[in-house]
Scaffold this motif. Structure first.
Motif, PDB file in Angstrom:
ATOM      1  N   MET A   1      -8.915  15.810 -55.856  1.00  0.00           N
ATOM      2  CA  MET A   1      -8.486  16.085 -54.486  1.00  0.00           C
ATOM      3  C   MET A   1      -7.555  17.288 -54.502  1.00  0.00           C
ATOM      4  N   SER A   2      -7.968  18.404 -53.870  1.00  0.00           N
ATOM      5  CA  SER A   2      -7.144  19.601 -53.852  1.00  0.00           C
ATOM      6  C   SER A   2      -6.118  19.527 -52.729  1.00  0.00           C
ATOM      7  N   LYS A   3      -5.042  20.272 -52.888  1.00  0.00           N
ATOM      8  CA  LYS A   3      -3.983  20.298 -51.894  1.00  0.00           C
ATOM      9  C   LYS A   3      -3.958  21.670 -51.224  1.00  0.00           C
ATOM     10  N   GLU A  46       5.499  13.772 -54.908  1.00  0.00           N
ATOM     11  CA  GLU A  46       4.956  12.620 -54.203  1.00  0.00           C
ATOM     12  C   GLU A  46       3.439  12.603 -54.338  1.00  0.00           C
ATOM     13  N   PRO A  47       2.842  11.425 -54.552  1.00  0.00           N
ATOM     14  CA  PRO A  47       1.388  11.353 -54.732  1.00  0.00           C
ATOM     15  C   PRO A  47       0.641  11.768 -53.468  1.00  0.00           C
ATOM     16  N   LYS A  52      -7.165  11.793 -46.750  1.00  0.00           N
ATOM     17  CA  LYS A  52      -6.550  12.733 -45.818  1.00  0.00           C
ATOM     18  C   LYS A  52      -6.476  14.115 -46.466  1.00  0.00           C
ATOM     19  N   VAL A  53      -6.377  15.141 -45.619  1.00  0.00           N
ATOM     20  CA  VAL A  53      -6.140  16.478 -46.140  1.00  0.00           C
ATOM     21  C   VAL A  53      -4.633  16.638 -46.329  1.00  0.00           C
ATOM     22  N   ASN A  54      -4.219  16.830 -47.557  1.00  0.00           N
ATOM     23  CA  ASN A  54      -2.799  16.927 -47.879  1.00  0.00           C
ATOM     24  C   ASN A  54      -2.350  18.387 -47.785  1.00  0.00           C
ATOM     25  N   PRO A  83      -4.572  23.221 -59.674  1.00  0.00           N
ATOM     26  CA  PRO A  83      -5.293  24.455 -60.034  1.00  0.00           C
ATOM     27  C   PRO A  83      -6.311  24.904 -58.988  1.00  0.00           C
ATOM     28  N   ASP A  84      -6.783  23.993 -58.156  1.00  0.00           N
ATOM     29  CA  ASP A  84      -7.747  24.355 -57.105  1.00  0.00           C
ATOM     30  C   ASP A  84      -7.102  24.393 -55.721  1.00  0.00           C
TER      31      ASP A  84
END
Length: 286
Positions: A1-3, A46-47, A52-54, A83-84
């Protein structure tokens, strides 16, 4: 999951954008200082929230500020954990951005805000902001840490004149459809005229609570009270603002500074991040 990291710049509509994101149940919005301070060594991030889109929306990521690590180290920290990561930068025509930030610093009584030239050239925050406004150089630095396809430059001017278009582009970067019903236009209840801001700049000379890097709770309380008193005073008493006080083209070295901005803006085109006609339309290269 990318941020996703929405990193500013300051005075480019960040608060307005955050107000939209807060309304959207598909989005997990955060504004932490984890990547810019000693929290990197003393705590853990924080995790991410599942399904959801973080989004980390923090315009101070690109500024040095007080007690913060350098920008290259911030980007290194982000890419180490994500990294992404996708990066969104909202830019604003530099003359307008600088004047807006100068007025903000008058309003909030930062040290060194005597004149526009003094603030630009003789304060750490002013010089830092000028560096932040070198958008092409910011793009080159980002490319050292993130994939080009994950770096997105958007225009503050679109947000002001074509908000639906702006949010469609923003949400497309998030991989979400934009719902116009969530659009919002927060009002600044403490908007001051240039005459009032000029008067406030004079009152600030007498201030006991200029903004600094460390402030105690008691200091903040006194500062808040003092600020309220001054806001009342500028509505009653006022000095006539000299024509040149908010004129950036009257600042020493302006022509050379402008040339650097134009060169840096054109670099955004050369790197393939923006279209030249958009820069021309919004006076970035004139």
């Amino acid at each position: 999951m990318s941020k996703v990291f929405h990193i500013g710049i300051p005075k480019s509509g960040t608060t307005t954008i955050q107000a939209i994101l807060e309304k959207d149940e598909r989005v997990a919005l955060s504004r932490s200082t984890y990547f810019t301070t000693s929290s990197w060594w003393t705590t853990i991030e924080e995790p991410l929230q599942k399904n959801k889109v973080n989004i980390e929306s923090n315009e101070t990521i690109v500024t040095a500020g007080f007690g913060k690590v350098k920008l290259n180290e911030v980007f290194n920290r982000i890419t180490t954990l994500h990294p992404d990561a996708k990066i969104i930068i909202t830019i604003r025509q530099q003359d307008d951005a600088i004047l807006s930030m100068f007025k903000y610093h008058i309003k909030h009584n930062f040290k060194g805000v005597k004149t526009l030239e003094n603030w630009m050239y003789k304060t750490n925050l002013g010089m830092d902001y000028l560096s932040t406004c070198m958008y092409g150089d910011l793009a080159k630095l980002l490319l050292l840490y993130f994939k080009k396809k994950n770096i997105h430059f958007l225009f503050f001017e679109d947000l002001m004149t074509q908000p639906d278009l702006f949010y469609k582009e923003f949400y497309n970067t998030l991989g979400l459809n934009y719902n116009p019903y969530i659009k919002n236009s927060p009002q600044n209840i403490n908007t001051l005229t240039e005459n009032q801001l000029y008067t406030l700049s004079k009152l600030n000379f007498l201030s006991l609570t200029k903004a600094n890097s460390e402030q105690s709770f008691t200091f903040q309380k006194i500062r808040s009270f003092e600020q309220k008193v001054k806001f009342v005073m500028v509505k009653i008493f006022k000095f006539n603002c000299p024509v040149s006080f908010f004129k950036i083209n009257k600042v020493g070295g302006y022509n050379s500074l402008k040339e650097d901005f134009i060169k840096s803006n054109k670099l955004l085109v050369d790197l393939g991040f923006v279209e030249e006609n958009k820069l021309e339309a919004y006076n970035y290269i004139k």
